[in-house]
Enzyme design. Sequence first.
Site, short mmCIF file in Angstrom:
data_model
loop_
_atom_site.label_atom_id
_atom_site.label_comp_id
_atom_site.label_asym_id
_atom_site.label_seq_id
_atom_site.Cartn_x
_atom_site.Cartn_y
_atom_site.Cartn_z
N SER A 106 0.71 -1.38 0.06
CA SER A 106 0.11 0.27 0.18
C SER A 106 0.77 1.28 -0.24
O SER A 106 0.93 2.05 -1.13
CB SER A 106 -0.90 -0.11 1.10
OG SER A 106 -1.62 1.18 1.26
N GLY A 107 2.03 1.64 1.21
CA GLY A 107 2.30 3.25 1.19
C GLY A 107 4.13 2.48 1.12
O GLY A 107 4.67 3.13 1.24
N GLY A 175 0.63 4.71 3.90
CA GLY A 175 0.03 4.16 3.08
C GLY A 175 -1.93 3.95 4.09
O GLY A 175 -1.09 3.17 4.88
N GLU A 432 2.15 3.26 24.80
CA GLU A 432 2.87 2.35 24.49
C GLU A 432 4.16 3.06 23.40
O GLU A 432 4.10 4.07 23.00
CB GLU A 432 2.78 2.17 22.64
CG GLU A 432 3.23 1.05 21.58
CD GLU A 432 2.66 1.54 19.97
OE1 GLU A 432 3.02 1.96 19.17
OE2 GLU A 432 0.65 1.21 20.36
N TYR A 472 4.01 -1.90 14.12
CA TYR A 472 5.42 -1.43 14.60
C TYR A 472 5.49 -3.33 14.72
O TYR A 472 6.57 -3.66 15.19
CB TYR A 472 5.64 -1.34 15.62
CG TYR A 472 5.45 0.27 15.67
CD1 TYR A 472 5.82 1.13 15.26
CD2 TYR A 472 3.73 0.88 16.09
CE1 TYR A 472 5.65 2.92 14.65
CE2 TYR A 472 3.49 2.78 15.69
CZ TYR A 472 4.37 3.13 16.08
OH TYR A 472 3.73 4.38 15.55
#
Length: 538
Positions: A106-107, A175, A432, A472
């Site tokens: 996608s990205g 993306g 996080e 991640y």
Amino acid sequence: MKLSHSICFLLLLTLSCASSSALAQDENPQNFVNCINLHSIDISELVYTQQHSNFTQTLLSSINNLRFPKPDTPRPLAIVTPVSESQIQSVIYCSKEQNLEMRIRSGGHSFEGLSYVSALPFVVLDLVKFKNFSFDAATETAWIGSGLTIGELYYNIGKQSNVLGFPAGLWANVGIGGHFSGGGYGMMKRKYGLAADNVEDACLIDANGRILDRKAMGEDWFWAIRGGGGGSFGVVISWKVKLVPVPEIVTVFRVSRTLEQNLTTIFHKFQSVAPKLPKELDIRADIQSILSNASLRADNRTITIGFDSLYLGRANSMFSAVEEYFPELGLVREDCVEVNWLQAMMHFTNLEFSTPPEILLNSTVLPRPAFKSRNDVVQVPIPVQGLEGLWEKMYQIAPQQATLQFTSYGGRMDEIAESALPFPFRAGSLYELNMFVQTETDEAERVEWIRGLGTYLTPYVSQNPRSAYVNYVDLWLGTNNLNGTTSYEQASKWGKRYFRNNFDRLVKIKSVVDPCNFFRHEQSIPVISAGKISLCDP
């Protein structure tokens, strides 16, 4: 495509499942090219083999971690940039027919390159041309293509309204296909939850070439694609999202503090207070070591922390809220800047407020470093002693070469059940912790440093399982077997860390909707076989 041709084509897709789990026997890209030319119209100019003059440019166009573009990194036999659903069907069919892995990009923001790197012969299905944005003012919804970046999404929303937004991420070049597939959070998560929490429908192409919406795929499948990680459940080509209300004027601030300015005390308080702020207020923090003349150390090193904040309201209200909940920060009214929502989103991409918004359409505007990352979820504030040890770890790396990012939860995130989506980090998670180290130089040494940093943090982060966020992605947590099947126990080593108890449901869904495990990568959701002979057996 005529109806009779379509039916035969879908039958071929289904029958070709038998070969999808085997190794490629022929790595000649021309066989793949001949196949998709046979089964798709006007696709030849959208296919880039390694012999194509624009192959390298196309491959590198959206690689965002420059740790991977190296001479010894495996490259795809071909990259296809389709413009239609039927062309995607052809890529799926021919990948099966030629026994090739198919990676979906996608990205290109996968931290481990999973959308464009494979140890097995493979092709890349690049959705870069799926950039549709269709806005419905009556319902305040939009259908958006998986090829859009977050920046392009924000730009399109801004063109339609100054009082609507969407709770996606910070970085404009990410993306949305991968972002939504892992859940996706940004500076409005405490008010509106994840990006995936605000997805109402989707259009997906499965391993048999069927085009499915939410009703056709069913609620289990729809649940899995909104947080279960990209590349496991099909090719999601578009998403229907519910836009959210935002004030005409919002407020941001960006301030920094150093150890000499009582950073340790400030940050210790931040850990517990940030998740309890009003929902309209979000504060995140980035920590680095830097050189400073104010440092008391002989090497002039100190630790700095940058606080970034968004408030869905005016500056006076933001200032009052920070003064009430977090006076230790020492915020002054002049730090608070009133802007519109689109300007705020540009600000979090590190663009100036005055920058024309059209820059969000440039997917190469941001730096692309080489890096290795790790990720943890924190449920109890790290004590002062633990923080002081963390600062010492930061001094072991050259200034500004490593960053710790702290993303607080709370608010709306606490109100959504852990099982509502595959993303499980709701009530009980404070924040996080993302760790990044740049690897342009001294790569081996820096990779070992971040490994040691993870070891140091073990007593201070979530346990049983030690958790991490799938967007991640970290292959150090474990991987699927390169060939053959992967056991549930083996996959649980990383699956439970990303999804906790939701992993079991993801495995069951995967085993039903993609039993031949066509959509796979090093950390894709595994298939649990019932032990019966099927078309999937080689």
